[in-house]
Design a protein around this motif. Structure first.
Motif, PDB file in Angstrom:
ATOM      1  N   ARG A  26       0.807  -1.211  -0.175  1.00 38.31           N
ATOM      2  CA  ARG A  26       0.042   0.142  -0.009  1.00 38.31           C
ATOM      3  C   ARG A  26       0.797   1.048  -0.006  1.00 38.31           C
ATOM      4  O   ARG A  26       2.097   1.044   0.395  1.00 38.31           O
ATOM      5  N   THR A  27       0.376   2.364  -0.543  1.00 38.45           N
ATOM      6  CA  THR A  27       0.980   3.712  -0.391  1.00 38.45           C
ATOM      7  C   THR A  27       0.791   4.044   1.015  1.00 38.45           C
ATOM      8  O   THR A  27       0.115   3.690   1.820  1.00 38.45           O
ATOM      9  N   LEU A  28       1.438   5.053   1.274  1.00 32.38           N
ATOM     10  CA  LEU A  28       1.429   5.815   2.672  1.00 32.38           C
ATOM     11  C   LEU A  28       0.210   6.434   3.053  1.00 32.38           C
ATOM     12  O   LEU A  28      -0.342   6.463   4.150  1.00 32.38           O
ATOM     13  N   ASP A  29      -0.190   7.171   1.862  1.00 30.28           N
ATOM     14  CA  ASP A  29      -1.568   7.561   2.133  1.00 30.28           C
ATOM     15  C   ASP A  29      -2.618   6.468   2.240  1.00 30.28           C
ATOM     16  O   ASP A  29      -3.613   6.804   2.808  1.00 30.28           O
ATOM     17  N   GLU A  30      -2.538   5.329   1.568  1.00 30.45           N
ATOM     18  CA  GLU A  30      -3.526   4.377   1.665  1.00 30.45           C
ATOM     19  C   GLU A  30      -3.424   3.895   3.306  1.00 30.45           C
ATOM     20  O   GLU A  30      -4.507   3.446   3.855  1.00 30.45           O
ATOM     21  N   ILE A  31      -2.247   3.680   3.709  1.00 32.42           N
ATOM     22  CA  ILE A  31      -2.093   3.048   5.004  1.00 32.42           C
ATOM     23  C   ILE A  31      -2.752   4.164   5.940  1.00 32.42           C
ATOM     24  O   ILE A  31      -3.373   3.653   6.995  1.00 32.42           O
ATOM     25  N   VAL A  32      -2.466   5.416   5.833  1.00 38.00           N
ATOM     26  CA  VAL A  32      -2.877   6.435   6.925  1.00 38.00           C
ATOM     27  C   VAL A  32      -4.428   6.453   6.815  1.00 38.00           C
ATOM     28  O   VAL A  32      -5.147   6.377   7.780  1.00 38.00           O
ATOM     29  N   ALA A  33      -4.964   6.522   5.691  1.00 37.92           N
ATOM     30  CA  ALA A  33      -6.346   6.427   5.512  1.00 37.92           C
ATOM     31  C   ALA A  33      -7.158   5.019   5.617  1.00 37.92           C
ATOM     32  O   ALA A  33      -8.464   5.238   5.707  1.00 37.92           O
ATOM     33  N   TRP A  34      -6.444   3.888   5.855  1.00 38.54           N
ATOM     34  CA  TRP A  34      -7.312   2.702   5.891  1.00 38.54           C
ATOM     35  C   TRP A  34      -8.448   2.723   7.050  1.00 38.54           C
ATOM     36  O   TRP A  34      -9.575   2.244   6.732  1.00 38.54           O
ATOM     37  N   GLY A  35      -8.381   3.210   8.001  1.00 39.00           N
ATOM     38  CA  GLY A  35      -9.315   3.233   9.154  1.00 39.00           C
ATOM     39  C   GLY A  35     -10.645   3.886   8.537  1.00 39.00           C
ATOM     40  O   GLY A  35     -11.732   3.506   9.298  1.00 39.00           O
TER      41      GLY A  35
END
Length: 63
Positions: A26-35
């Motif tokens: 995943r991209t960092l943005d995806e990781i951060v927004a996952w929740g």
């Protein structure tokens, strides 16, 4: 409360070339927004992860 599906494998290292996590792709943005993502958005990303990992692996083996 049901648990949220996540592709995280606890290998959290960002690849500087691809911008993807080497553990989950995943991209960092995806990781951060996952929740806060909708379940549909998370499922869409989950379907893409195998392809992403294959692309990263192909680049790494060609270097």
């Amino acid at each position: 409360m049901a648990s949220m599906e996540s592709p995280c494998v606890r290998i959290c290292v960002m690849d500087p070339v691809s911008g993807l996590c080497r553990g989950c792709a995943r991209t960092l943005d995806e990781i951060v927004a996952w929740g806060t993502m909708t379940p549909d958005r998370r499922r869409t990303i989950m379907r893409e992860l195998d392809q992403r990992m294959a692309r990263v692996a192909a680049v790494e083996t060609s270097q």
